[in-house]
Motif scaffolding. Structure first.
Motif, PDB file in Angstrom:
ATOM      1  N   LYS A 109     112.269  22.721  58.916  1.00  0.00           N
ATOM      2  CA  LYS A 109     112.952  23.541  57.918  1.00  0.00           C
ATOM      3  C   LYS A 109     113.727  22.667  56.931  1.00  0.00           C
ATOM      4  O   LYS A 109     113.731  22.917  55.715  1.00  0.00           O
ATOM      5  N   GLY A 110     114.375  21.637  57.455  1.00  0.00           N
ATOM      6  CA  GLY A 110     115.160  20.755  56.590  1.00  0.00           C
ATOM      7  C   GLY A 110     114.296  19.999  55.605  1.00  0.00           C
ATOM      8  O   GLY A 110     114.625  19.910  54.414  1.00  0.00           O
ATOM      9  N   MET A 111     113.158  19.452  56.059  1.00  0.00           N
ATOM     10  CA  MET A 111     112.286  18.695  55.159  1.00  0.00           C
ATOM     11  C   MET A 111     111.648  19.599  54.110  1.00  0.00           C
ATOM     12  O   MET A 111     111.396  19.166  52.982  1.00  0.00           O
ATOM     13  N   ALA A 112     111.396  20.868  54.458  1.00  0.00           N
ATOM     14  CA  ALA A 112     110.852  21.806  53.464  1.00  0.00           C
ATOM     15  C   ALA A 112     111.851  21.983  52.321  1.00  0.00           C
ATOM     16  O   ALA A 112     111.467  22.044  51.142  1.00  0.00           O
ATOM     17  N   MET A 113     113.146  22.063  52.657  1.00  0.00           N
ATOM     18  CA  MET A 113     114.159  22.201  51.611  1.00  0.00           C
ATOM     19  C   MET A 113     114.287  20.914  50.796  1.00  0.00           C
ATOM     20  O   MET A 113     114.421  20.958  49.566  1.00  0.00           O
ATOM     21  N   LEU A 114     114.239  19.774  51.463  1.00  0.00           N
ATOM     22  CA  LEU A 114     114.315  18.505  50.738  1.00  0.00           C
ATOM     23  C   LEU A 114     113.125  18.340  49.802  1.00  0.00           C
ATOM     24  O   LEU A 114     113.265  17.834  48.676  1.00  0.00           O
ATOM     25  N   LYS A 115     111.964  18.781  50.255  1.00  0.00           N
ATOM     26  CA  LYS A 115     110.784  18.704  49.389  1.00  0.00           C
ATOM     27  C   LYS A 115     110.950  19.603  48.174  1.00  0.00           C
ATOM     28  O   LYS A 115     110.602  19.235  47.048  1.00  0.00           O
ATOM     29  N   ARG A 116     111.502  20.800  48.401  1.00  0.00           N
ATOM     30  CA  ARG A 116     111.742  21.708  47.283  1.00  0.00           C
ATOM     31  C   ARG A 116     112.733  21.103  46.300  1.00  0.00           C
ATOM     32  O   ARG A 116     112.604  21.263  45.077  1.00  0.00           O
ATOM     33  N   TYR A 144     115.845   0.939  47.962  1.00  0.00           N
ATOM     34  CA  TYR A 144     115.581  -0.246  48.785  1.00  0.00           C
ATOM     35  C   TYR A 144     116.341  -0.172  50.104  1.00  0.00           C
ATOM     36  O   TYR A 144     115.887  -0.736  51.113  1.00  0.00           O
ATOM     37  N   TRP A 145     117.481   0.534  50.115  1.00  0.00           N
ATOM     38  CA  TRP A 145     118.198   0.729  51.380  1.00  0.00           C
ATOM     39  C   TRP A 145     117.355   1.588  52.320  1.00  0.00           C
ATOM     40  O   TRP A 145     117.187   1.256  53.498  1.00  0.00           O
ATOM     41  N   ASP A 146     116.798   2.699  51.787  1.00  0.00           N
ATOM     42  CA  ASP A 146     115.897   3.530  52.592  1.00  0.00           C
ATOM     43  C   ASP A 146     114.697   2.719  53.078  1.00  0.00           C
ATOM     44  O   ASP A 146     114.272   2.827  54.236  1.00  0.00           O
ATOM     45  N   LEU A 147     114.146   1.928  52.181  1.00  0.00           N
ATOM     46  CA  LEU A 147     112.968   1.121  52.520  1.00  0.00           C
ATOM     47  C   LEU A 147     113.305   0.138  53.634  1.00  0.00           C
ATOM     48  O   LEU A 147     112.541  -0.026  54.608  1.00  0.00           O
ATOM     49  N   GLY A 148     114.470  -0.502  53.527  1.00  0.00           N
ATOM     50  CA  GLY A 148     114.884  -1.447  54.562  1.00  0.00           C
ATOM     51  C   GLY A 148     115.077  -0.781  55.909  1.00  0.00           C
ATOM     52  O   GLY A 148     114.688  -1.319  56.956  1.00  0.00           O
ATOM     53  N   GLU A 149     115.673   0.424  55.926  1.00  0.00           N
ATOM     54  CA  GLU A 149     115.871   1.138  57.185  1.00  0.00           C
ATOM     55  C   GLU A 149     114.542   1.519  57.830  1.00  0.00           C
ATOM     56  O   GLU A 149     114.379   1.425  59.056  1.00  0.00           O
ATOM     57  N   ALA A 150     113.592   1.958  56.993  1.00  0.00           N
ATOM     58  CA  ALA A 150     112.281   2.334  57.545  1.00  0.00           C
ATOM     59  C   ALA A 150     111.544   1.114  58.101  1.00  0.00           C
ATOM     60  O   ALA A 150     110.933   1.178  59.175  1.00  0.00           O
ATOM     61  N   ASP A 182     113.629  18.505  40.880  1.00  0.00           N
ATOM     62  CA  ASP A 182     114.214  17.336  40.215  1.00  0.00           C
ATOM     63  C   ASP A 182     113.367  16.113  40.557  1.00  0.00           C
ATOM     64  O   ASP A 182     113.816  15.188  41.228  1.00  0.00           O
ATOM     65  N   PRO A 183     112.104  16.095  40.094  1.00  0.00           N
ATOM     66  CA  PRO A 183     111.144  15.098  40.579  1.00  0.00           C
ATOM     67  C   PRO A 183     111.459  13.665  40.208  1.00  0.00           C
ATOM     68  O   PRO A 183     111.003  12.742  40.879  1.00  0.00           O
ATOM     69  N   LEU A 184     112.247  13.455  39.159  1.00  0.00           N
ATOM     70  CA  LEU A 184     112.542  12.094  38.726  1.00  0.00           C
ATOM     71  C   LEU A 184     114.001  11.717  38.949  1.00  0.00           C
ATOM     72  O   LEU A 184     114.480  10.745  38.384  1.00  0.00           O
ATOM     73  N   ALA A 185     114.685  12.487  39.793  1.00  0.00           N
ATOM     74  CA  ALA A 185     116.079  12.174  40.113  1.00  0.00           C
ATOM     75  C   ALA A 185     116.111  11.148  41.245  1.00  0.00           C
ATOM     76  O   ALA A 185     115.659  11.439  42.353  1.00  0.00           O
ATOM     77  N   PRO A 186     116.628   9.959  41.000  1.00  0.00           N
ATOM     78  CA  PRO A 186     116.644   8.938  42.060  1.00  0.00           C
ATOM     79  C   PRO A 186     117.349   9.403  43.329  1.00  0.00           C
ATOM     80  O   PRO A 186     116.845   9.183  44.429  1.00  0.00           O
ATOM     81  N   ILE A 187     118.507  10.057  43.200  1.00  0.00           N
ATOM     82  CA  ILE A 187     119.255  10.437  44.389  1.00  0.00           C
ATOM     83  C   ILE A 187     118.496  11.465  45.210  1.00  0.00           C
ATOM     84  O   ILE A 187     118.470  11.416  46.448  1.00  0.00           O
ATOM     85  N   MET A 188     117.833  12.431  44.552  1.00  0.00           N
ATOM     86  CA  MET A 188     117.065  13.439  45.278  1.00  0.00           C
ATOM     87  C   MET A 188     115.934  12.788  46.068  1.00  0.00           C
ATOM     88  O   MET A 188     115.687  13.119  47.228  1.00  0.00           O
ATOM     89  N   ASN A 189     115.247  11.882  45.412  1.00  0.00           N
ATOM     90  CA  ASN A 189     114.138  11.206  46.072  1.00  0.00           C
ATOM     91  C   ASN A 189     114.620  10.292  47.192  1.00  0.00           C
ATOM     92  O   ASN A 189     113.960  10.161  48.224  1.00  0.00           O
ATOM     93  N   ALA A 190     115.786   9.685  47.006  1.00  0.00           N
ATOM     94  CA  ALA A 190     116.332   8.818  48.054  1.00  0.00           C
ATOM     95  C   ALA A 190     116.705   9.628  49.290  1.00  0.00           C
ATOM     96  O   ALA A 190     116.444   9.202  50.428  1.00  0.00           O
ATOM     97  N   ILE A 191     117.303  10.803  49.092  1.00  0.00           N
ATOM     98  CA  ILE A 191     117.656  11.643  50.237  1.00  0.00           C
ATOM     99  C   ILE A 191     116.393  12.167  50.920  1.00  0.00           C
ATOM    100  O   ILE A 191     116.331  12.280  52.155  1.00  0.00           O
ATOM    101  N   TYR A 192     115.361  12.482  50.133  1.00  0.00           N
ATOM    102  CA  TYR A 192     114.092  12.914  50.727  1.00  0.00           C
ATOM    103  C   TYR A 192     113.499  11.783  51.580  1.00  0.00           C
ATOM    104  O   TYR A 192     113.042  12.016  52.713  1.00  0.00           O
ATOM    105  N   ALA A 193     113.512  10.557  51.046  1.00  0.00           N
ATOM    106  CA  ALA A 193     112.998   9.417  51.813  1.00  0.00           C
ATOM    107  C   ALA A 193     113.835   9.197  53.070  1.00  0.00           C
ATOM    108  O   ALA A 193     113.300   8.869  54.145  1.00  0.00           O
ATOM    109  N   TYR A 194     115.151   9.393  52.962  1.00  0.00           N
ATOM    110  CA  TYR A 194     116.017   9.262  54.133  1.00  0.00           C
ATOM    111  C   TYR A 194     115.669  10.322  55.174  1.00  0.00           C
ATOM    112  O   TYR A 194     115.675  10.054  56.377  1.00  0.00           O
ATOM    113  N   GLY A 195     115.338  11.536  54.701  1.00  0.00           N
ATOM    114  CA  GLY A 195     114.898  12.583  55.616  1.00  0.00           C
ATOM    115  C   GLY A 195     113.620  12.194  56.351  1.00  0.00           C
ATOM    116  O   GLY A 195     113.487  12.446  57.553  1.00  0.00           O
TER     117      GLY A 195
END
Length: 783
Positions: free
Chosen positions: A596-603, A649-655, A608-621
């Motif tokens: 359910k959470g990832m569905a909301m993050l995807k939405r 890059y922080w998300d990338l490093g964690e993954a 806001d497809p080009l918002a860095p923060i939105m995409n970063a939180i989605y990647a963190y999810g």
């Protein structure tokens, strides 16, 4: 003729200015006020004719309904020694017809004059007044270059008699004959003896623009009959090759012989000319130039009118997603950018309240500010069917919003209009634009949504300006920007304590200060809840206040029930509020509801497809739900279009670290640290170094963070990451305990964070999760 020095009541005649079929016009002095005026006196031989007297009074009545910078002002009407006269503003300058050389005027001048004429007509039409004799000789250009439309002698208004048949006995003002008006400027329907309406004035506007641009009228002839025949049956003469295509299209649409295919309102023509004027001033939109973002509003008529009308019918109903591009700041004052950006964001928020419409959020839309990309390409990048673009012009406490709706795939105009009002009524203006867009695309609007759009609040102009400046600071997402936002929001509240939005914005800024580690969460989250509560007490319908309250009670109080209740209410009020979707989605992932959470993050990233923060939180999810490859792939794509955002890059490093790819993790975290020096990047890099065996470097980073923590707030969560990677579980648990006590936002994800997996069997860790009501959260994650 009246002799110079003679008096008409309180007015002393200075000199004659001209004469026509109805009478004479004089320059006079108002001896009471000491100002120059123009006086139109009914001709002596017409004084006894009731129809002639009524016609002059008609002009007075029509003009008295108008008060506009581009309309000649009526001062008085009276009779002196049985001479009927009207007293008007004296306009020093030259008529547009006299000003136009044989080869025509430059396009920039024509557009500037045309916009002002259209503005005057829009004002008159809005008050039920149709000019019916607009022509170059009735358009005065002042010495300052300002337009004044004169002579409403043939004007019609609802309060006036409608008995002007084509066979009227009234003599024409400038041409003898039975038709009312000047044949060179009269529309086909007027020449056929049909009733003139606003669209007839727009025909005349097209003639005036054509004549000013080319130096000759669009229809020729030696007699009235030949001119009338050309107007009714022949195409307009060709415009000069130097004519910008968008200007040619505006003129062509005005001169369509079918009134239904012209602009239907003068405000539409004004909107097209207004933004074309801006484009030309910037050196854009000339003949043969490529795609021009600022001139697309003028492309309201680039396609033939029939094509534009057919698109409005066939394509508008297919629009289910819209992007609002940054509104152009027509003031050309960089200090006013906060205002035009604020209007853009407000329109986005209004449209996002419509649940059936996908509206791209602010951050993504702002990436196309002053972009010269073709509109279809922008639409593809944002994934939308339609685009709303336009401009904002602010002058003192007056505001004009001009907007155009474009069908993205075909780059075709669907609708354009402009809205003018006081700054106090700014939300009402924005609401009218949003309602017009919803009506044009025929999207379903619920009764509740309609009520929200139809009842905007009135604001204190100074408080609203301070609020917009506060929002501009918030959008910087830097410590300095957020501090600036606090100052301006507090000023807005001081100016108007009953204005709810500054309280909601202040609440959000306090949350951001705590999230990013700029202030101690224990200090700012209670303030955030307090300000959000005050905002909701003033306006329970503020979605952003509910959203911020949801986040605050989630990470400060760990009250899941209250948090979800606030998020759901925010989404009821604004289904397209991407920030709420992001927060609620992240909350659900942290609570162990990944699907359910990832569905909301995807939405949220769809909105806001080009918002860095939105995409970063989605990647963190993706990282939190153990989809490490998905997180890595998403971060790599992000880095392609936004290579300088540290969180990617922080998300990338964690993954990478979660996959045991520690060299890649170090490289990614080093990049993050170069781009954004903060506790996030230091904690991620230190943990990656420790797990890669570079213990000394990790201990050095840890020591530096602990030393800094003695001077300013450092989120203990990131210190815990390094301590755990170094193998000091006890110290890590101590830091996590401190994070809980400080209400460090990031500890709310402790139950699902892969970096803490090795602590899950530790009784101290389990006890900590129990206190945060997160003991069962990890059970919902993939094994």
């Amino acid at each position: 003729m009246i002799e110079a020095g003679a008096s008409l009541g309180a007015f002393r005649i200075l000199e004659p200015l001209g004469e026509g079929g109805m009478g004479e016009v004089y320059l006079a002095e108002d001896t009471r006020l000491g100002r120059k005026v123009a006086i139109k006196v009914l001709a002596a031989h017409l004084q006894e004719r009731q129809s002639a007297r009524e016609r002059l009074l008609r002009e007075a009545r029509a003009a008295s309904a108008l008060s506009h910078p581009h309309v000649c002002t009526l001062y008085d009407v009276g009779t002196h020694q049985d001479r009927l006269h009207i007293v008007m503003e004296y306009v020093e300058g030259t008529t547009l017809r006299e000003l136009t050389p044989p080869g025509g005027l430059p396009a920039e001048q024509v557009v500037a004059y045309g916009r002002q004429i259209a503005d005057a007509l829009a004002h008159a039409h809005a008050r039920g007044v149709v000019h019916r004799d607009l022509k170059g000789a009735n358009v005065m250009i002042t010495t300052e270059g300002r337009v004044k439309v004169l002579d409403f002698g043939l004007a019609t208004a609802p309060a006036l008699a409608e008995s002007d048949a084509a066979t009227s006995e009234w003599p024409d003002l400038t041409e003898p004959g039975t038709l009312l008006g000047t044949p060179l400027y009269m529309s086909p329907e007027q020449l056929r003896g049909e009733t003139a309406d606003a669209r007839s004035d727009l025909w005349a506007l097209g003639v005036v623009l054509h004549e000013a641009l080319s130096g000759r009228p669009p229809f020729g002839g030696r007699t009235h009959f030949e001119i009338s025949s050309a107007v009714l049956t022949e195409p307009a003469a060709a415009l000069p090759p130097r004519t910008p295509p968008a200007l040619a299209a505006v003129i062509t649409r005005c001169l369509d012989k079918d009134p239904a295919r012209r602009y239907q309102k003068a405000s539409e023509a004004r909107a097209a000319l207004e933004v074309l004027q801006t484009a030309l001033a910037a050196g854009l939109g000339a003949a043969g130039s490529g795609p021009v973002t600022e001139s697309r509003l003028a492309a309201a008529a680039l396609a033939p009118p029939a094509a534009a009308d057919s698109v409005a019918v066939s394509s508008a109903s297919g629009i289910r997603s819209v992007a609002v591009l940054p509104l152009a700041n027509l003031s050309r004052d960089p200090e006013q950018e906060y205002f035009s950006d604020g209007m853009t964001e407000a329109l986005i928020n209004d449209l996002a309240q419509i649940g059936a419409l996908k509206v791209i959020s602010r951050t993504s839309a702002m990436r196309f500010k002053e972009s010269d990309k073709p509109l279809p390409q922008i639409a593809r990048e944002l994934g939308v069917d339609g685009v709303l673009e336009g401009s904002v012009l602010r002058s003192g406490d007056k505001v004009r919003i001009t907007a155009q709706l474009v069908h993205a795939a075909s780059d075709t105009h669907l609708w354009a209009d402009s809205y003018t009002g006081d700054l106090r009524d700014i939300f009402e203006l924005q609401s009218r634009v949003a309602q017009a867009v919803a009506g044009r695309i025929r999207v379903a609007v619920t009764a509740d949504e309609r009520a929200q759009l139809a009842h905007p609040e009135e604001v204190n102009p100074q408080a609203h300006e301070a609020y917009l400046k506060a929002r501009h600071g918030r959008n910087m997402i830097t410590e300095e920007g957020l501090a600036l936002g606090v100052r301006w929001a507090e000023k807005a509240i001081a100016l108007d304590p009953d204005y709810a939005r500054p309280y909601a914005l202040l609440a959000e800024i306090y949350v951001l200060l705590g999230m990013y580690g700029y202030r101690r969460p224990r200090e700012v989250f209670p303030l955030a809840k307090q300000k959000a509560a005050l905002a909701l007490a003033l306006d329970e319908g503020l979605a952003e206040a509910h959203s911020t309250m949801g986040w605050a009670v989630q990470v400060h109080d760990f009250d899941r029930e209250a948090s979800e209740r606030e998020y759901r209410r925010a989404l009821d009020l604004n289904p397209g509020h991407e920030v709420t979707l992001m927060r609620y989605g992240a909350c659900l992932v942290g609570l162990g509801e990944p699907r359910k959470g990832m569905a909301m993050l995807k939405r949220s990233i769809e909105l806001d497809p080009l918002a860095p923060i939105m995409n970063a939180i989605y990647a963190y999810g993706l990282y939190l739900t153990r989809d490490y490859d998905g997180a890595i792939g998403h971060c790599r794509k992000m880095a392609d279009w936004e290579p300088n955002f540290w969180w990617t890059y922080w998300d990338l490093g964690e993954a990478y670290a979660a996959k045991g790819m520690f060299r890649e993790a170090i490289e990614a975290h080093q990049k993050a640290a170069e781009l954004g020096r903060n506790p996030f990047t230091a904690g991620g890099l230190g943990a990656a170094l420790a797990r890669a065996g570079e213990r000394a470097a990790a201990e050095g980073l840890l020591a530096k963070m602990q030393q800094t923590a003695n001077e300013r707030y450092i989120p203990p969560y990131f210190i815990a990451l390094i301590q755990l990677a170094l193998g000091d579980r006890s110290a890590a648990l101590d830091s996590l305990e401190r994070a809980w006590q400080e209400r460090d936002s990031w500890v709310s994800f402790a139950a699902v964070t892969p970096a803490l997996d090795e602590l899950r069997s530790d009784p101290r860790f389990q006890a900590l999760l129990d206190r945060m009501d997160l003991a069962t959260a990890a059970s919902g994650l993939p094994s």
